[in-house]
Design a protein around this motif. Structure first.
Motif, PDB file in Angstrom:
ATOM      1  N   ASP A  75       0.825  -1.209   0.000  1.00  0.00           N
ATOM      2  CA  ASP A  75       0.000   0.000   0.000  1.00  0.00           C
ATOM      3  C   ASP A  75       0.862   1.262   0.000  1.00  0.00           C
ATOM      4  O   ASP A  75       0.554   2.232  -0.703  1.00  0.00           O
ATOM      5  CB  ASP A  75      -0.939   0.016   1.206  1.00  0.00           C
ATOM      6  CG  ASP A  75      -2.017  -1.060   1.133  1.00  0.00           C
ATOM      7  OD1 ASP A  75      -2.251  -1.599   0.023  1.00  0.00           O
ATOM      8  OD2 ASP A  75      -2.604  -1.371   2.187  1.00  0.00           O
ATOM      9  N   ALA A  76       1.939   1.262   0.785  1.00  0.00           N
ATOM     10  CA  ALA A  76       2.824   2.430   0.852  1.00  0.00           C
ATOM     11  C   ALA A  76       3.512   2.673  -0.486  1.00  0.00           C
ATOM     12  O   ALA A  76       3.604   3.819  -0.954  1.00  0.00           O
ATOM     13  CB  ALA A  76       3.858   2.243   1.963  1.00  0.00           C
ATOM     14  N   ILE A  77       4.001   1.614  -1.114  1.00  0.00           N
ATOM     15  CA  ILE A  77       4.675   1.761  -2.410  1.00  0.00           C
ATOM     16  C   ILE A  77       3.680   2.251  -3.463  1.00  0.00           C
ATOM     17  O   ILE A  77       3.970   3.173  -4.232  1.00  0.00           O
ATOM     18  CB  ILE A  77       5.329   0.440  -2.853  1.00  0.00           C
ATOM     19  CG1 ILE A  77       6.488   0.084  -1.927  1.00  0.00           C
ATOM     20  CG2 ILE A  77       5.815   0.542  -4.301  1.00  0.00           C
ATOM     21  CD1 ILE A  77       7.068  -1.298  -2.173  1.00  0.00           C
ATOM     22  N   ALA A  78       2.505   1.641  -3.498  1.00  0.00           N
ATOM     23  CA  ALA A  78       1.507   2.017  -4.495  1.00  0.00           C
ATOM     24  C   ALA A  78       1.089   3.482  -4.352  1.00  0.00           C
ATOM     25  O   ALA A  78       0.961   4.198  -5.346  1.00  0.00           O
ATOM     26  CB  ALA A  78       0.290   1.105  -4.388  1.00  0.00           C
ATOM     27  N   ALA A  79       0.890   3.931  -3.127  1.00  0.00           N
ATOM     28  CA  ALA A  79       0.474   5.313  -2.908  1.00  0.00           C
ATOM     29  C   ALA A  79       1.584   6.295  -3.274  1.00  0.00           C
ATOM     30  O   ALA A  79       1.326   7.341  -3.884  1.00  0.00           O
ATOM     31  CB  ALA A  79       0.066   5.505  -1.451  1.00  0.00           C
ATOM     32  N   ALA A  80       2.824   5.967  -2.931  1.00  0.00           N
ATOM     33  CA  ALA A  80       3.933   6.887  -3.187  1.00  0.00           C
ATOM     34  C   ALA A  80       4.348   6.910  -4.652  1.00  0.00           C
ATOM     35  O   ALA A  80       4.804   7.933  -5.155  1.00  0.00           O
ATOM     36  CB  ALA A  80       5.128   6.503  -2.317  1.00  0.00           C
TER      37      ALA A  80
END
Length: 112
Positions: A75-80
């Motif tokens: 989720d963090a990678i996708a959002a960033a």
């Protein structure tokens, strides 16, 4: 344990690193790679001549994490990394059987 592999646009690397650090992930491997997905490259004009660029520069990030943390990492990678444009990249999650820290001999969760 899980191995999270992300292919992203190069200019998003700092944002992804900051997002992972914010959720407590401190180690990663980064590789400069080239490739293409659905966009199949693009054409550029240089000094009036048109060139086909088949392989686009990308960044490959590999992060080994505990299984419970894998969803947060994705989720963090996708959002960033998201720009909303074609070529934002992909994220793959693989099972990781074991890990060994070479310096100390620690294994699995302790090695991460």
């Amino acid at each position: 344990m899980k191995l999270v592999i992300a292919i992203i646009k190069p200019f998003k690397l700092d944002e992804v690193r900051d997002a992972l650090t914010a959720i407590g992930v401190h180690g990663m491997t980064v590789t400069e790679v080239k490739g293409y997905g659905r966009q199949r490259g693009h054409t550029e004009i240089y000094r009036g001549a048109e060139y086909a660029v088949s392989f686009l520069p990308k960044i490959k990030i590999e992060v080994a994490v505990e299984a419970a943390q894998a969803d947060r990492v994705v989720d963090a990678i996708a959002a960033a990394a998201k720009t909303g444009q074609i070529g934002d990249g992909k994220i793959f999650v693989l099972d990781l059987d074991n890990a060994v820290r070479i310096r100390t001999g620690e294994t699995d969760k302790a090695a991460l």
